[in-house]
Design an enzyme around this catalytic site. Structure first.
Site, PDB file in Angstrom:
ATOM      1  N   GLY A  48       0.844  -1.190   0.000  1.00 16.01           N
ATOM      2  CA  GLY A  48       0.000   0.000   0.000  1.00 16.01           C
ATOM      3  C   GLY A  48       0.873   1.230   0.000  1.00 16.01           C
ATOM      4  O   GLY A  48       2.058   1.169   0.364  1.00 16.01           O
ATOM      5  N   GLN A  53       3.020  10.050   1.256  1.00 20.12           N
ATOM      6  CA  GLN A  53       4.336   9.387   1.276  1.00 20.12           C
ATOM      7  C   GLN A  53       5.161   9.751   0.047  1.00 20.12           C
ATOM      8  O   GLN A  53       6.369   9.550   0.040  1.00 20.12           O
ATOM      9  CB  GLN A  53       4.174   7.864   1.329  1.00 20.12           C
ATOM     10  CG  GLN A  53       3.620   7.347   2.653  1.00 20.12           C
ATOM     11  CD  GLN A  53       3.603   5.843   2.650  1.00 20.12           C
ATOM     12  OE1 GLN A  53       2.641   5.239   2.193  1.00 20.12           O
ATOM     13  NE2 GLN A  53       4.675   5.235   3.127  1.00 20.12           N
ATOM     14  N   CYS A 102       6.642  -0.230   6.789  1.00 19.10           N
ATOM     15  CA  CYS A 102       6.190   0.968   6.071  1.00 19.10           C
ATOM     16  C   CYS A 102       7.338   1.480   5.213  1.00 19.10           C
ATOM     17  O   CYS A 102       8.479   1.540   5.683  1.00 19.10           O
ATOM     18  CB  CYS A 102       5.774   2.025   7.090  1.00 19.10           C
ATOM     19  SG  CYS A 102       5.180   3.536   6.329  1.00 19.10           S
ATOM     20  N   LEU A 103       7.032   1.873   3.981  1.00 18.24           N
ATOM     21  CA  LEU A 103       8.079   2.370   3.082  1.00 18.24           C
ATOM     22  C   LEU A 103       8.680   3.682   3.595  1.00 18.24           C
ATOM     23  O   LEU A 103       9.786   4.039   3.217  1.00 18.24           O
ATOM     24  CB  LEU A 103       7.522   2.567   1.666  1.00 18.24           C
ATOM     25  CG  LEU A 103       7.019   1.290   0.975  1.00 18.24           C
ATOM     26  CD1 LEU A 103       6.505   1.610  -0.422  1.00 18.24           C
ATOM     27  CD2 LEU A 103       8.108   0.227   0.907  1.00 18.24           C
ATOM     28  N   HIS A 144      -3.829   1.262   7.959  1.00 13.52           N
ATOM     29  CA  HIS A 144      -2.472   1.813   7.865  1.00 13.52           C
ATOM     30  C   HIS A 144      -2.452   3.012   6.899  1.00 13.52           C
ATOM     31  O   HIS A 144      -1.886   4.065   7.219  1.00 13.52           O
ATOM     32  CB  HIS A 144      -1.533   0.693   7.404  1.00 13.52           C
ATOM     33  CG  HIS A 144      -0.096   1.070   7.255  1.00 13.52           C
ATOM     34  ND1 HIS A 144       0.905   0.509   8.004  1.00 13.52           N
ATOM     35  CD2 HIS A 144       0.523   1.942   6.417  1.00 13.52           C
ATOM     36  CE1 HIS A 144       2.071   1.032   7.649  1.00 13.52           C
ATOM     37  NE2 HIS A 144       1.861   1.895   6.685  1.00 13.52           N
ATOM     38  N   GLU A 145      -3.083   2.854   5.728  1.00 11.50           N
ATOM     39  CA  GLU A 145      -3.048   3.929   4.720  1.00 11.50           C
ATOM     40  C   GLU A 145      -3.911   5.119   5.151  1.00 11.50           C
ATOM     41  O   GLU A 145      -3.526   6.269   4.932  1.00 11.50           O
ATOM     42  CB  GLU A 145      -3.484   3.407   3.344  1.00 11.50           C
ATOM     43  CG  GLU A 145      -2.665   2.239   2.792  1.00 11.50           C
ATOM     44  CD  GLU A 145      -1.157   2.424   2.866  1.00 11.50           C
ATOM     45  OE1 GLU A 145      -0.683   3.576   2.810  1.00 11.50           O
ATOM     46  OE2 GLU A 145      -0.445   1.415   3.014  1.00 11.50           O
ATOM     47  N   HIS A 148      -1.947   7.159   7.467  1.00 13.28           N
ATOM     48  CA  HIS A 148      -1.002   8.031   6.750  1.00 13.28           C
ATOM     49  C   HIS A 148      -1.688   9.331   6.330  1.00 13.28           C
ATOM     50  O   HIS A 148      -1.136  10.422   6.490  1.00 13.28           O
ATOM     51  CB  HIS A 148      -0.494   7.344   5.475  1.00 13.28           C
ATOM     52  CG  HIS A 148       0.729   6.503   5.678  1.00 13.28           C
ATOM     53  ND1 HIS A 148       1.874   6.974   6.245  1.00 13.28           N
ATOM     54  CD2 HIS A 148       0.981   5.204   5.341  1.00 13.28           C
ATOM     55  CE1 HIS A 148       2.787   6.006   6.272  1.00 13.28           C
ATOM     56  NE2 HIS A 148       2.266   4.925   5.733  1.00 13.28           N
TER      57      HIS A 148
HETATM   58 NI    NI Z   1       3.142   3.043   5.496  1.00 12.04          NI
END
Ligand code: NI
Length: 178
Positions: A48, A53, A102-103, A144-145, A148
């Site tokens: 995701g 991000q 997480c990226l 999670h998204e 963000h």
């Molecule tokens: Ni993330």
């Protein structure tokens, strides 16, 4: 096009995102941006990605769990899904702990409690209204998204940091005890 991913510490990660006007969803620029988000998520092998991000303060996320990732994680695959202006409108009382990375927090993972299922309202990339329920790992990614897009990361949701660890050490020594 692969976009640069902001890491924790970049202000973009902590600023809540703005809703996208429905009329702008089908614009060429926004559609291209969604394609770039997809390319970026796949390049870095994420499941995701949220728009902030990649330095765009817009409420948009892309999610995909491909067959190979789903086999590793023993979870159902999720086809490529775009969520524009997503809102979680219902959450199960039941919670479940699960590992997240997480990226924007590269190399780390931690155990995060999430609602087992959620109901989501959003727009599709075609601008159509979506209203659906998700559970398990898919529900986890959505939470999670959406976090963000509200300026939160998974670390904020952990019950303490004892399970936070580097992915390499996790694979070498196993999951840290809670
Ligand atoms: Ni993330």
């Amino acid at each position: 096009m692969i976009l640069k991913v902001a890491r924790l510490g970049h202000p973009a990660i902590r600023v809540p995102s703005e809703a996208i006007p429905a009329a702008a969803v089908k614009s060429r620029d926004f559609q291209r941006f969604l394609d770039d988000m997809t390319d970026t998520m796949r390049e870095y092998e994420g499941v995701g990605l949220a728009a902030n991000q990649v330095h765009e303060g817009l409420k948009a996320a892309v999610i995909e769990v491909r067959e190979d990732a789903s086999a590793t994680r023993k979870t159902p695959a999720v086809p490529l899904t775009f969520l524009v202006n997503p809102e979680i409108v219902e959450r199960s009382e039941e919670m479940e702990d699960g590992w997240e990375g997480c990226l924007s927090v590269p190399g780390l993972r931690g155990l995060v409690p999430r609602h087992l299922s959620v109901r989501v309202k959003a727009l599709s990339r075609e601008g159509e209204a979506l209203d659906f329920r998700a559970e398990g790992f898919y529900a986890r990614i959505i939470q999670h998204e959406c976090d963000h897009l509200g300026g939160k990361v998974y670390l904020d949701r952990m019950d303490g940091l004892r399970t936070l660890c580097f992915t390499d050490e996790f694979e070498r020594y196993g999951a840290p005890k809670k």
